[in-house]
Design a protein around this motif. Structure first.
Motif, PDB file in Angstrom:
ATOM      1  N   GLY A 280       0.841  -1.188   0.000  1.00  0.00           N
ATOM      2  CA  GLY A 280       0.000   0.000   0.000  1.00  0.00           C
ATOM      3  C   GLY A 280       0.876   1.238   0.000  1.00  0.00           C
ATOM      4  N   ASP A 281       0.533   2.205   0.819  1.00  0.00           N
ATOM      5  CA  ASP A 281       1.341   3.412   0.932  1.00  0.00           C
ATOM      6  C   ASP A 281       2.695   3.097   1.554  1.00  0.00           C
ATOM      7  N   GLY A 282       3.728   3.746   1.048  1.00  0.00           N
ATOM      8  CA  GLY A 282       5.022   3.670   1.697  1.00  0.00           C
ATOM      9  C   GLY A 282       5.050   4.551   2.936  1.00  0.00           C
ATOM     10  N   ALA A 283       5.914   4.208   3.870  1.00  0.00           N
ATOM     11  CA  ALA A 283       6.019   4.972   5.113  1.00  0.00           C
ATOM     12  C   ALA A 283       7.040   6.087   4.941  1.00  0.00           C
ATOM     13  N   TYR A 284       6.662   7.090   4.178  1.00  0.00           N
ATOM     14  CA  TYR A 284       7.588   8.157   3.810  1.00  0.00           C
ATOM     15  C   TYR A 284       7.046   9.491   4.303  1.00  0.00           C
ATOM     16  N   LYS A 285       7.867  10.243   5.010  1.00  0.00           N
ATOM     17  CA  LYS A 285       7.476  11.569   5.474  1.00  0.00           C
ATOM     18  C   LYS A 285       8.213  12.619   4.671  1.00  0.00           C
ATOM     19  N   ASP A 286       7.465  13.493   4.009  1.00  0.00           N
ATOM     20  CA  ASP A 286       8.072  14.518   3.183  1.00  0.00           C
ATOM     21  C   ASP A 286       8.731  15.572   4.069  1.00  0.00           C
ATOM     22  N   PRO A 287      10.021  15.813   3.884  1.00  0.00           N
ATOM     23  CA  PRO A 287      10.719  16.748   4.783  1.00  0.00           C
ATOM     24  C   PRO A 287      10.295  18.195   4.598  1.00  0.00           C
ATOM     25  N   GLU A 288       9.767  18.540   3.452  1.00  0.00           N
ATOM     26  CA  GLU A 288       9.387  19.929   3.198  1.00  0.00           C
ATOM     27  C   GLU A 288       8.018  20.259   3.792  1.00  0.00           C
ATOM     28  N   THR A 289       7.016  19.404   3.520  1.00  0.00           N
ATOM     29  CA  THR A 289       5.656  19.684   3.977  1.00  0.00           C
ATOM     30  C   THR A 289       5.326  19.029   5.304  1.00  0.00           C
ATOM     31  N   GLY A 290       6.113  18.015   5.703  1.00  0.00           N
ATOM     32  CA  GLY A 290       5.800  17.274   6.917  1.00  0.00           C
ATOM     33  C   GLY A 290       4.687  16.266   6.738  1.00  0.00           C
ATOM     34  N   ILE A 291       4.236  16.039   5.499  1.00  0.00           N
ATOM     35  CA  ILE A 291       3.149  15.095   5.243  1.00  0.00           C
ATOM     36  C   ILE A 291       3.695  13.676   5.265  1.00  0.00           C
ATOM     37  N   TYR A 292       3.039  12.843   6.033  1.00  0.00           N
ATOM     38  CA  TYR A 292       3.417  11.439   6.176  1.00  0.00           C
ATOM     39  C   TYR A 292       2.537  10.644   5.230  1.00  0.00           C
ATOM     40  N   GLU A 293       3.132  10.036   4.202  1.00  0.00           N
ATOM     41  CA  GLU A 293       2.356   9.453   3.115  1.00  0.00           C
ATOM     42  C   GLU A 293       1.539   8.229   3.521  1.00  0.00           C
ATOM     43  N   LEU A 294       1.808   7.641   4.678  1.00  0.00           N
ATOM     44  CA  LEU A 294       1.138   6.395   5.049  1.00  0.00           C
ATOM     45  C   LEU A 294      -0.303   6.656   5.508  1.00  0.00           C
ATOM     46  N   ALA A 295      -1.216   6.708   4.535  1.00  0.00           N
ATOM     47  CA  ALA A 295      -2.639   6.861   4.841  1.00  0.00           C
ATOM     48  C   ALA A 295      -3.359   5.524   4.859  1.00  0.00           C
ATOM     49  N   ASP A 296      -2.639   4.442   4.592  1.00  0.00           N
ATOM     50  CA  ASP A 296      -3.186   3.096   4.744  1.00  0.00           C
ATOM     51  C   ASP A 296      -2.949   2.630   6.180  1.00  0.00           C
ATOM     52  N   PRO A 297      -3.740   1.669   6.646  1.00  0.00           N
ATOM     53  CA  PRO A 297      -3.524   1.181   8.012  1.00  0.00           C
ATOM     54  C   PRO A 297      -2.233   0.385   8.158  1.00  0.00           C
TER      55      PRO A 297
END
Length: 392
Positions: A280-297
């Protein structure tokens, strides 16, 4: 036959597969592509075949309508058309949650839907209020009303959307009256006197539900909705995505069984013993926006047995090289020492692994596959990863 040169280490590449539709032979298509990889010298024992969850769910036709969501929510929470439904800690996402919200709002078409966001950002790092505004209006413990906040301070820094207004419009389209506010204590929603509550957060859902049920029993999580029946997922609405108008694609089901079937078929066709996972989603946090891509459980919705509970640690190559060089070792001696440390599978408490954090192999593989395939979909829903996983 082509082969990768010996100086190539870990590598990942996407496979162009074409469009997968409901009823497609997923096992056959992936296995046929594996045969081509084998003929071209690009498939080895221990390679990992990563398949995105979206194509698995689509092939399964694991899709529900917002009407089905509404009916189930009404039954589970004993709601009436004029009831008040609370929704606590949703993420701010058009494709992830807006259609879910439509289904929830349809359950109370003459009532109210109260949405409580956390602040200043949602669970995965999407900013919903300007942090400076929060700090000057009560800080982390504040209860803030959407109607009282200047509109320009509610805009997401990337999408430029006011998700409070966006969700309010989605609720109105179903006939219900929206109430939008922001608070970090889940019990804050009780001031709105809801008849039932949905804990809409992802990885913290059980904690939120437990906190609410200390004082309010009629509460469920998104995982409790659409998690039983022919069209369902063990994750319920968690991990769901917008499919088309009024429809949600659920997370895939029977993931472990599918990966094992694909593994067996590839072995039969090629003689190669590969691992297979559905990511599913990778566990990646964008350093610029702080958005953590893992929106899957979870990062992984199914995998072959050897990947389960497999941890990747490793040798701290650069530290060993520096230390052994300082001791006067030659290049050959340093390389031999590093090879020996790798072969010994040293634990996390050994000096040679110091600074190398053990991580679950499935999280690493899913994150890598997700970055290779791209959230915007590069037309490569299957990714091959080489020389990261090492079978015993």
């Amino acid at each position: 036959m082509k082969t990768l040169p010996a100086y190539i280490g870990s590598a990942a590449f996407g496979l162009k597969m074409g469009v997968f539709l409901p009823g497609c032979d997923l096992i056959g298509e992936v296995s046929r592509r594996a045969e081509e990889l084998y003929r071209d010298g690009l498939l080895d024992d221990g390679d990992v075949i990563c398949i995105t969850e979206s194509v698995v769910a689509r092939v399964q036709n694991n899709i529900v309508t917002t009407d089905q969501v509404a009916e189930e929510v009404k039954e589970r929470l004993n709601l009436q058309p004029k009831s008040t439904l609370g929704v606590v800690f949703p993420i701010a996402s058009r494709n992830r949650f807006s259609v879910v919200l439509e289904g929830l709002a349809k359950a109370v078409p003459e009532g109210r839907v109260v949405v409580q966001f956390s602040h200043p950002e949602d669970e995965v790092g999407n900013q919903v209020i300007d942090p400076a505004y929060v700090e000057t209006h009560g800080g982390a413990g504040a209860v803030l009303r959407h109607r009282d906040i200047p509109g320009d301070l509610l805009l997401h820094p990337v999408t430029k959307l006011d998700y409070g207004s966006y969700y309010a419009d989605a609720i109105r389209r179903q006939g219900a009256t929206p109430v939008i506010f922001y608070a970090n204590d889940p019990q804050a929603i009780l001031a709105e006197q809801p008849d039932g509550i949905v804990a809409a957060d992802i990885r913290t859902r059980e904690q939120t539900k437990a906190r609410l049920q200390q004082v309010f029993a009629n509460c469920i999580t998104l995982q409790d909705i659409c998690n039983d029946g022919d069209i369902a997922s063990s994750w319920g609405l968690l991990g769901s995505n917008m499919s088309s108008e009024g429809k949600l694609k659920l997370a895939p089901k029977d993931g472990d069984a599918i990966t094992q079937d694909i593994q067996a078929e590839i072995l039969r066709r090629t003689g190669r013993n590969v691992e297979v996972m559905i990511y599913g989603d990778g566990a990646y946090k964008d350093p610029e926006t702080g958005i953590y891509e893992l929106a899957d459980p979870v990062t992984t919705f199914g995998c072959t047995p050897r990947l389960n509970n497999c941890v990747r640690g490793g040798v701290k190559y650069k530290m060993l090289a520096d230390q052994l060089h300082a001791e006067g070792k030659s290049v050959e001696e340093i390389e031999a020492a590093i090879k020996d440390a790798r072969n010994n599978d040293l634990g996390a408490d050994h000096m040679e692994t110091e600074g190398t954090t053990p991580r679950r192999m499935t999280d690493i593989l899913a994150s890598l596959a997700d970055l290779v395939s791209g959230s915007s979909d590069a037309g490569t829903p299957v990714v091959v990863v080489k020389s990261i996983y090492r079978s015993k």
